[in-house]
Design a protein around this motif. Structure first.
Motif, PDB file in Angstrom:
ATOM      1  N   LEU A  42       0.831  -1.204   0.000  1.00 59.08           N
ATOM      2  CA  LEU A  42       0.000   0.000   0.000  1.00 59.08           C
ATOM      3  C   LEU A  42       0.869   1.259   0.000  1.00 59.08           C
ATOM      4  O   LEU A  42       0.617   2.201  -0.763  1.00 59.08           O
ATOM      5  CB  LEU A  42      -0.938   0.001   1.202  1.00 59.08           C
ATOM      6  N   ALA A  43       1.915   1.274   0.825  1.00 63.20           N
ATOM      7  CA  ALA A  43       2.818   2.426   0.864  1.00 63.20           C
ATOM      8  C   ALA A  43       3.541   2.598  -0.468  1.00 63.20           C
ATOM      9  O   ALA A  43       3.738   3.727  -0.941  1.00 63.20           O
ATOM     10  CB  ALA A  43       3.832   2.265   1.996  1.00 63.20           C
ATOM     11  N   LEU A  44       3.921   1.491  -1.090  1.00 57.07           N
ATOM     12  CA  LEU A  44       4.583   1.550  -2.398  1.00 57.07           C
ATOM     13  C   LEU A  44       3.673   2.189  -3.447  1.00 57.07           C
ATOM     14  O   LEU A  44       4.110   3.052  -4.215  1.00 57.07           O
ATOM     15  CB  LEU A  44       4.994   0.138  -2.821  1.00 57.07           C
ATOM     16  N   PHE A  49       2.256   6.840  -6.702  1.00 58.88           N
ATOM     17  CA  PHE A  49       1.307   7.802  -7.264  1.00 58.88           C
ATOM     18  C   PHE A  49       1.610   9.223  -6.800  1.00 58.88           C
ATOM     19  O   PHE A  49       1.428  10.177  -7.569  1.00 58.88           O
ATOM     20  CB  PHE A  49      -0.134   7.427  -6.901  1.00 58.88           C
ATOM     21  N   GLY A  50       2.061   9.376  -5.565  1.00 58.89           N
ATOM     22  CA  GLY A  50       2.431  10.706  -5.081  1.00 58.89           C
ATOM     23  C   GLY A  50       3.600  11.287  -5.858  1.00 58.89           C
ATOM     24  O   GLY A  50       3.603  12.473  -6.210  1.00 58.89           O
ATOM     25  N   THR A  51       4.598  10.459  -6.151  1.00 59.38           N
ATOM     26  CA  THR A  51       5.745  10.912  -6.928  1.00 59.38           C
ATOM     27  C   THR A  51       5.332  11.245  -8.360  1.00 59.38           C
ATOM     28  O   THR A  51       5.767  12.258  -8.927  1.00 59.38           O
ATOM     29  CB  THR A  51       6.848   9.836  -6.919  1.00 59.38           C
ATOM     30  N   LEU A  52       4.479  10.406  -8.938  1.00 61.06           N
ATOM     31  CA  LEU A  52       3.990  10.686 -10.285  1.00 61.06           C
ATOM     32  C   LEU A  52       3.190  11.991 -10.319  1.00 61.06           C
ATOM     33  O   LEU A  52       3.363  12.813 -11.227  1.00 61.06           O
ATOM     34  CB  LEU A  52       3.136   9.519 -10.779  1.00 61.06           C
ATOM     35  N   ILE A  75      14.802  16.075  -7.424  1.00 59.23           N
ATOM     36  CA  ILE A  75      14.515  16.204  -5.999  1.00 59.23           C
ATOM     37  C   ILE A  75      13.229  15.450  -5.653  1.00 59.23           C
ATOM     38  O   ILE A  75      13.160  14.752  -4.638  1.00 59.23           O
ATOM     39  CB  ILE A  75      14.415  17.692  -5.603  1.00 59.23           C
ATOM     40  N   VAL A  76      12.230  15.559  -6.510  1.00 65.41           N
ATOM     41  CA  VAL A  76      10.960  14.862  -6.275  1.00 65.41           C
ATOM     42  C   VAL A  76      11.168  13.350  -6.297  1.00 65.41           C
ATOM     43  O   VAL A  76      10.698  12.631  -5.412  1.00 65.41           O
ATOM     44  CB  VAL A  76       9.915  15.303  -7.330  1.00 65.41           C
ATOM     45  N   VAL A  77      11.891  12.856  -7.283  1.00 66.83           N
ATOM     46  CA  VAL A  77      12.144  11.413  -7.380  1.00 66.83           C
ATOM     47  C   VAL A  77      12.993  10.938  -6.196  1.00 66.83           C
ATOM     48  O   VAL A  77      12.706   9.903  -5.589  1.00 66.83           O
ATOM     49  CB  VAL A  77      12.817  11.064  -8.727  1.00 66.83           C
ATOM     50  N   GLY A  78      14.023  11.692  -5.846  1.00 70.58           N
ATOM     51  CA  GLY A  78      14.863  11.327  -4.702  1.00 70.58           C
ATOM     52  C   GLY A  78      14.092  11.324  -3.402  1.00 70.58           C
ATOM     53  O   GLY A  78      14.293  10.450  -2.555  1.00 70.58           O
TER      54      GLY A  78
END
Length: 121
Positions: A42-44, A49-52, A75-78
């Protein structure tokens, strides 16, 4: 010569389901590893989706404010990977804390040591 029907049947590894573990009244199955597995998945999904969504937001801002906003994409991906790593460490810690402690190994046998000045007859 052995034939295929002479070999013992191959049984796939048994995977415990959450429902089967919850209905186990003898407490032979463990629920915590199953719950941690589901919570990690669930966290994954949520972090993915949050990163996307954040990358789409960066794209939207870059089209409005200029290409320099694309510097925020790494920065967002990291940040997404760092949060996922922290969640993974927490899940592994929960699993390690709830594992049963194995009994200590017996000490290896060692013959009694005689002082050097004592001789056996």
């Amino acid at each position: 010569m052995t034939y295929r029907h002479d070999l013992p049947p191959h049984q796939p590894p048994r995977r415990d389901s959450l429902i089967a573990a919850l209905l186990d009244v003898k407490f032979e199955r463990r629920v915590t590893p199953i719950l941690v597995r589901w919570l990690y998945v669930l966290a994954l999904v949520v972090i993915g989706f949050g990163t996307l969504f954040a990358l789409l937001w960066v794209w939207s801002l870059a089209s409005w404010m200029g290409w320099a906003m694309w510097l925020a994409a790494p920065i967002v991906v990291g940040l997404g990977l760092a949060v996922l790593l922290v969640i993974r460490i927490i899940c592994e810690r929960i699993i390690s804390k709830t594992q049963p402690v194995p009994p200590p190994a017996p000490p290896p046998y060692a013959p009694p040591v005689q002082p050097p000045h004592v001789h056996r007859p």
